[in-house]
Each structure stands twice: as C-alpha cells, then as structure tokens.
Design an enzyme around this catalytic site. Sequence first.
Site, PDB file in Angstrom:
ATOM      1  CE  LYS A  94      44.208  33.688  34.469  1.00 16.93           C
ATOM      2  NZ  LYS A  94      42.798  33.906  34.839  1.00 16.93           N
ATOM      3  CB  SER A 128      47.698  37.287  34.219  1.00 17.63           C
ATOM      4  OG  SER A 128      48.999  37.557  34.702  1.00 17.63           O
ATOM      5  CB  SER A 129      50.575  41.877  33.003  1.00 18.43           C
ATOM      6  OG  SER A 129      51.203  41.454  34.193  1.00 18.43           O
ATOM      7  CB  CYS A 130      52.347  36.511  33.109  1.00 18.74           C
ATOM      8  SG  CYS A 130      50.964  35.371  33.290  1.00 18.74           S
ATOM      9  CE1 TYR A 159      47.083  32.076  36.559  1.00 12.57           C
ATOM     10  CE2 TYR A 159      48.351  33.988  35.858  1.00 12.57           C
ATOM     11  CZ  TYR A 159      47.220  33.447  36.442  1.00 12.57           C
ATOM     12  OH  TYR A 159      46.222  34.269  36.889  1.00 12.57           O
ATOM     13  CG  HIS A 195      51.471  37.495  43.407  1.00 11.73           C
ATOM     14  ND1 HIS A 195      50.255  36.905  43.700  1.00 11.73           N
ATOM     15  CD2 HIS A 195      51.797  37.076  42.165  1.00 11.73           C
ATOM     16  CE1 HIS A 195      49.869  36.163  42.673  1.00 11.73           C
ATOM     17  NE2 HIS A 195      50.777  36.248  41.730  1.00 11.73           N
TER      18      HIS A 195
END
Length: 310
Positions: A140, A107-109, A136, A179
């Site tokens: 990841k 994920s880009s987070c 989260y 989202h």
Amino acid sequence: MKSCKVYIAGHTGMVGRAVVRSLERAGYGDVITADRCTIDLRDQRSVQEFFATKKPDIVIDAAARVGGILANRNFPYQFLMENLQIQNNLIDSSLDHNVQKFIFIASSCIYPESAPQPLREENLLSGPLENNTEAYAVAKIAGVKACEAIRQQYQKQFFSLVPTNLYGSFDTFGAEKSHVIPAMIRKFDEAKVNGNTPVTLWGSGRPFREFLHVDDLADAVKFAIENKMEENLYNVGTGSDLTIKALAELIQNIVGHTGEIFWDSSKPDGTARKLMDVSKLKNKGWSSSVELQDGLCKTYEWYSNNKKYI
C-alpha cells in the site's frame, strides 16, 4: 462531472460495492465495472487493453487482496505481490491513458506501529511497521508513493485516501479472512443460535480501534471526485475510537447473545491504539455521518439476511 466515465476497480468487494451504490444514487450515469472474466488486474496486458477500450476519465482503485491478522500472517507473499501487481497495473495504465483523476484506497496499516496518536498523514515512513500486516502495508505504501510521484512529475490528480478500519454490508465473514467486526458478528450469532454458548475472542480486549462504516468511505470517495484535492494523502475516519472489549460488548448486545465472553491472551493484540487524525479532510468540508451503533445494527441486519449465502 457526473457525465464522466468512472471506472471502479474491485467493484465486487465491500468498498467497491459501496462506491458503486454511492455514485449511482448521486446520478453518475457512466460507472464502469468489470468482473475477473473481463479483466485480470494482476496482468499488465489485460489492464492496458481494458483501458484502451473503455477510456475512463476517473479511476477508483478499490481492488486489493485483504484480510485480517491471521490471513496476513499466513500469506505475506500473496498480500505483498498481488497487491503490488494490481495497483501498479492500474496506476500505470491510468497514466498511459490520460486518466484525469486517480483515487487510490490505501489502509491505516501504512503508518508506523509506534507513530504518535492520532495518526497524521505526515507520520508515513517515520518508523517500523506493525509486524503482522507488514507485507500488505509495504504494498500500500508503494501505491501511495506511485501516486505521489505522478502528482509531482506530471501534475495530475493522483492521490490516496487512507481509511481507518472498515465494516459494513458485503464484508468478509469467513473465519479465515475476516476482520474484527465481521468475525465478532459471526461468532456471537453462531453462539446465540447454539444456545448462547461462550464466545472466545483473540487478545486481551484492551487495544483501542477506530471504525468507519463503508458507506462513509464511499461518500468520501464521491467528495474527492467532486472536489480538487490539493494533497497527496488524506486520512478518512471518524476521529473517535473504543476498546476492542467495548466493541465486543456492543456487538454482543446488538446480536442478542447472552453467554460469556472469554479472551485468549495467547493471540496477538496488534497495535495498542490506531486513531486517525481526520482534520485535513474535515477542513476541506467532509466528515463521517454513520454512528457506530447504527452502522453495526445495519451490518448485523445485512449479515442476518445473507448468512446462508456466505
């Protein structure tokens, strides 16, 4: 390649369903899926026994506990622990059972909140994470690093794809877990049905975000299956973004809502901008193809046809 056994973990989610559709359309004849009654991905023994029986050649890890800012803020322990359990069991079992290729959907987070834009793969672990999605993101990052360690130690094709914000069919449209795009679609649609009443949205509307249709991600997964991936980490996105305010107006127009939009600035905006540098994957020969307007129209059509079941 199309005769390989491909196991898609998380096939009932938005990403997993899209990957199944993509591979079946492409002629992959041995796509393996399993529901929660067959395998509990949080349980190590259950996953090991499944791999020993099915013997997959390729594994796509699209399984995760996911949610929006509210869900991440309310359930940080579950977002951390359940994702660690799921991905650790899948990665370890894939190594133990000699899986040829493992694709981890990150994920880009995972990138730092203050990382320079656009986000490059090299920005990983270069600064603090965005607070609302930290739990989260930590999970990841652990998955990304586990694949990297296996790649270095065992010279196996274990690597990660990092999609930007996703949307599309089978997204989560519920108020507590959704989202931004599914939340907006539901709010505007319900307001339209109720006589075009005003819609209140979180934040200021000023942050910039990039969005990728889930079918594009599925196509990137198929590309990664069919090509040798020399790097550990690849961003997957469109390379373009827009403000949340512009997104809201676009969705409002597609839905046909004609009421007012109010912005609740007491709610968090999150990171000011999150744009992906997608040059690494583009240079290998893959780029996105679904335009945002078209993707949003397809998503709203799917929602309209299925909202009574959601």
